[in-house]
Scaffold this motif. Structure first.
Motif, PDB file in Angstrom:
ATOM      1  N   THR A  52       0.819  -1.331  -0.107  1.00  0.00           N
ATOM      2  CA  THR A  52      -0.045   0.001   0.017  1.00  0.00           C
ATOM      3  C   THR A  52       0.970   1.216   0.012  1.00  0.00           C
ATOM      4  N   ARG A  53       0.466   2.284  -0.955  1.00  0.00           N
ATOM      5  CA  ARG A  53       1.362   3.474  -0.896  1.00  0.00           C
ATOM      6  C   ARG A  53       0.826   4.361   0.127  1.00  0.00           C
ATOM      7  N   LYS A  71       4.252  -4.609   4.650  1.00  0.00           N
ATOM      8  CA  LYS A  71       5.255  -3.553   3.886  1.00  0.00           C
ATOM      9  C   LYS A  71       4.398  -2.523   3.428  1.00  0.00           C
ATOM     10  N   VAL A  72       4.644  -1.418   3.770  1.00  0.00           N
ATOM     11  CA  VAL A  72       3.987  -0.164   3.281  1.00  0.00           C
ATOM     12  C   VAL A  72       4.914   0.605   2.477  1.00  0.00           C
ATOM     13  N   LEU A  73       4.599   0.970   1.448  1.00  0.00           N
ATOM     14  CA  LEU A  73       5.548   2.001   0.475  1.00  0.00           C
ATOM     15  C   LEU A  73       5.212   3.357   0.767  1.00  0.00           C
ATOM     16  N   VAL A  74       6.490   4.202   1.140  1.00  0.00           N
ATOM     17  CA  VAL A  74       6.132   5.564   1.608  1.00  0.00           C
ATOM     18  C   VAL A  74       6.931   6.548   0.550  1.00  0.00           C
ATOM     19  N   LEU A 139      10.430   5.011   0.200  1.00  0.00           N
ATOM     20  CA  LEU A 139      10.816   3.946   1.259  1.00  0.00           C
ATOM     21  C   LEU A 139       9.962   2.741   1.402  1.00  0.00           C
ATOM     22  N   GLU A 140      10.599   1.738   1.595  1.00  0.00           N
ATOM     23  CA  GLU A 140       9.959   0.342   1.839  1.00  0.00           C
ATOM     24  C   GLU A 140       9.942   0.443   3.394  1.00  0.00           C
ATOM     25  N   VAL A 141       8.675   0.179   3.885  1.00  0.00           N
ATOM     26  CA  VAL A 141       8.489   0.374   5.535  1.00  0.00           C
ATOM     27  C   VAL A 141       8.004  -1.139   5.911  1.00  0.00           C
ATOM     28  N   ILE A 142       8.676  -1.954   6.639  1.00  0.00           N
ATOM     29  CA  ILE A 142       8.406  -3.191   7.004  1.00  0.00           C
ATOM     30  C   ILE A 142       8.044  -3.220   8.678  1.00  0.00           C
TER      31      ILE A 142
END
Length: 162
Positions: A52-53, A71-74, A139-142
């Motif tokens: 998800t963005r 995982k979230v896309l920032v 950024l990829e946030v895990i």
């Protein structure tokens, strides 16, 4: 007595209906017995947060089923800064009973990591990498569990920019 009904894992002999979120034998698709209590059925629902963005405000998800990793896309846009003091902040709030770890990756390289105790919040503050060039990135946030379990959601909030 061969005609006596046998209890099912999620429906006792005296129960008219199977427990919530089950067919009496197992959990329905997308539902999980997160607390291992067959009396309340399969009470937990997983999320579809992966990839998800996350562009503004806050977002929430769950670590369900156990072992799930979100995982979230920032996306981050580079803004002009006179003093090169721009910062970006992600604050993670963990549900009670579940300790979480949040890691931020830029081009596959981990640039920050925080752990959050169940019921608490922790900010991850990132400074602008460079003043001399465009630092726009995604950024990829895990987010993953470290210890415990909860069917309640985690909450991620964002503030600032580069």
């Amino acid at each position: 007595d061969v005609y006596k009904r046998q209890p099912l894992p999620y429906q006792g002999c005296d129960d008219a209906e199977p427990a919530a979120g089950t067919d009496g034998t197992s959990c329905l698709q997308g539902r999980y017995d997160h607390d291992f209590d067959p009396a309340n059925g399969c009470e937990a629902v997983g999320d579809d947060i992966d990839e998800t963005r996350f562009t503004s405000g806050s977002i929430e998800g769950t670590i369900i089923p156990e072992g799930d990793v979100d995982k979230v896309l920032v996306p981050l846009a580079d803004r002009w800064q006179l003093f090169c003091d721009a910062h970006f902040e992600l604050t993670l709030t963990a549900p009670s009973g579940l300790d979480l770890e949040m890691s931020a990756f830029d081009d596959g390289r981990r640039i920050a990591q925080v752990e959050v105790a169940g019921g608490g919040s922790e900010p991850m503050r990132l400074g602008e990498p460079s003043c001399a060039q465009n630092d726009s990135t995604t950024l990829e946030v895990i987010i993953r569990a470290v210890d415990g379990r909860s069917s309640d959601p985690w909450i991620l909030e964002r503030a600032g920019s580069w």
